[in-house]
Design an enzyme around this catalytic site. Structure first.
Site, PDB file in Angstrom:
ATOM      1  N   GLU A 243      42.080  40.274  40.997  1.00 37.32           N
ATOM      2  CA  GLU A 243      42.090  38.799  40.891  1.00 37.32           C
ATOM      3  C   GLU A 243      42.127  38.269  42.317  1.00 37.32           C
ATOM      4  OE1 GLU A 243      41.669  37.173  38.259  1.00 37.32           O
ATOM      5  OE2 GLU A 243      42.400  38.359  36.569  1.00 37.32           O
ATOM      6  N   CYS A 277      45.496  30.046  43.049  1.00 37.18           N
ATOM      7  CA  CYS A 277      44.167  30.671  43.098  1.00 37.18           C
ATOM      8  C   CYS A 277      43.128  29.810  42.403  1.00 37.18           C
ATOM      9  CB  CYS A 277      44.217  32.048  42.460  1.00 37.18           C
ATOM     10  SG  CYS A 277      44.952  32.053  40.828  1.00 37.18           S
TER      11      CYS A 277
END
Ligand code: NAD
Length: 469
Positions: A243, A277
């Protein structure tokens, strides 16, 4: 662990080398983190390998019961954990911040425990019977960032344990105490050796991702580090879930009500003071509503208090570290130098202690400006004007990352058409960044590969095995 002082005392090393961890709001010492060595890492991996078979043998139902008890332990220590997180990471107790993150950590454990995973019968035609099962991998490495240190650790740990694996966690060197505190609470319930934190710098992370005793690396962090892990894990052919970084675009169509969407646009971009993020990092607004969206967003931004996280009134905090403060400062300066218009913020008070960067909105900015094309990971949002939808979709897709994106419109059908054309792992409609334990989440392009959450997330922590016959 019922008080902050007890929690801190539990994780303070009794011996060995340590490093001071500083509060990003004040510069005060929060606590001492151990500086673990390669020997400590080897010990943790060996202990994990020894604890794993008995844990796997418990089966799904018993492991899920234990994970629910782990969640109970987190809930019982929620306030001390939130205080530690707030002091170390900087995020306020209130708003979608420290208390929210601790609550999400226990909620994620419960949801992961409750997610059913049956063997799949893929062919059963009277002649052939084939089933896919998901077996434990063994020892999983969980390497995490500093922005949501507890929640992301749980995103990695919970499915790994549920699937019968043991875990060695390497928290960010910026926020080790939060993860040490969380894991100490979890280990009140878990068997010894099953879940261990190894605290250290990038070198320890690199060593963990090459360790022969590790079968899979769950990594959340920057794209650059993700690439390093792909390389370093190659010799032992480790499984990877990556990720990585993003630079999410939001596209506002001309039919929106600017006032109605302003609050959601704000939190889509500024959650955790922009250090998220899948936050909205580039906002493209149609010319018809551009001025109104800028005005409404500025009004929302002006009303959001920023300051020390322990002060209950604040909902925005400092940047977590000097390096991130410098990145945001450089990118906003490049926008200002280009002649873009500062709607609010853009001028940090450098005499104030802490890494506080004011909430910043920048209008009339060129789509090629560094503040648009680089990941700012902080509270500075560029707002780009557009007139042509095809051109703006091309621009949104022009970067080599593709984590999330969003489309804002009163017409759901139209929004879905635009969404289908965005090259990202998730597209939200009339929102940005919301995650759910049953909805798979992952990046496209250089934002990484592999899915977390839900059934897909469980499968990623198992080795598929086909029984044919
Ligand atoms: P980072 O890549 O600098 O560090 C992450 C972790 O990797 C740290 O624990 C670090 O010590 C470790 N590490 C560093 N070098 C290593 C190596 N060679 N081998 C193994 N481990 C190593 O990232 P960061 O600055 O902590 O986090 C910010 C970045 O993370 C942003 O780009 C953000 O977009 C991204 N992020 C992505 C997601 C997501 O779900 N996609 C979530 C949060 C953050």
């Amino acid at each position: 662990m019922d008080t902050y002082d007890n929690l801190l005392a539990t994780i303070t090393p009794a011996s060995g080398p340590t490093r001071e961890i500083l509060d990003p709001a004040t510069g005060a010492v929060v606590g001492l983190a151990p500086v673990d060595t390669a020997r400590d890492l080897d010990r943790a991996v060996t202990a994990a390998g020894a604890a794993q078979p008995a844990w796997a043998a418990l089966g799904h139902a018993a492991r899920s019961d234990i994970l629910n008890r782990v969640a109970d332990a987190i809930d019982a220590a929620a306030e001390p954990l939130a205080e530690l997180l707030s002091r170390e990471q900087g995020k306020p107790l209130n708003g979608p911040n420290a208390r929210f993150e601790v609550g999400a950590s226990s909620a994620w454990l419960r949801a992961t425990a409750a997610t059913p995973l049956e063997a799949e019968v893929v062919v059963d035609d009277g002649q052939v019977h084939a089933e896919v099962h998901y077996r434990p991998i063994g020892v999983v490495a969980a390497i995490g960032p500093w922005n949501w240190p507890m929640m992301i650790a749980v995103w990695q740990i919970a499915p790994a344990l549920r699937m019968g694996n043991a875990v060695v966690v390497k928290p960010s060197e910026h926020t080790p105490l939060s993860v040490l505190g969380l894991v100490a609470v979890m280990n009140q319930v878990l068997p010894a050796g099953l879940l261990t934190v190894v605290s250290g710098d990038r070198e320890i992370g690199a060593r963990l991702s090459t360790h022969p005793g590790v079968g899979k690396v769950m990594f959340t962090g920057s794209t650059a580090t993700g690439k390093a892990i792909i390389r370093s894990s190659a010799d032992t052919v480790k499984r990877l879930t990556l990720e990585l970084g993003g630079n999410d675009a939001g596209i506002v169509l001309p039919d929106v009500d600017p006032k109605a969407i302003a609050q959601d646009l704000f939190w889509g971009a500024f959650i955790n003071t922009g250090q998220t993020c899948a936050a909205l990092k580039r906002l493209y607004v149609h010319d018809d509503v551009y001025d109104a969206v800028c005005e409404e967003l500025t009004a929302v931004a002006a009303a959001m208090p920023m300051g020390n996280g322990l002060d209950e009134k604040n909902v925005l905090g400092p940047l977590q570290n000097q390096a991130q403060f410098d990145i945001v400062s450089r990118l906003v300066e490049s926008a200002k130098e280009s002649g873009a218009r500062v709607l609010i913020g853009g001028n940090p008070d450098r005499d104030q202690p802490g890494y506080f960067y004011p909430t910043t909105l920048i209008a009339d900015i060129d789509g090629a400006n560094p503040l648009v094309v680089e990941e700012q990971f902080g509270p500075a949002l560029p707002i780009i004007r557009y007139t042509d939808l095809d051109a703006v979709i091309r621009e949104a897709n022009s970067l080599d990352v593709g984590l999330g994106g969003s489309v804002w419109s009163a017409d759901l059908g139209k929004a879905r058409e635009v969404a289908a054309r965005l090259e990202t792992g998730t597209v939200w409609i009339n929102g940005h960044g919301g995650v759910h334990p049953m909805i798979p989440f992952g990046g496209s392009k250089q934002s990484g590969y592999g899915l977390e959450f839900g059934v897909e997330g469980l499968k990623a922590l198992g080795v598929p095995q086909v029984i044919n016959g």
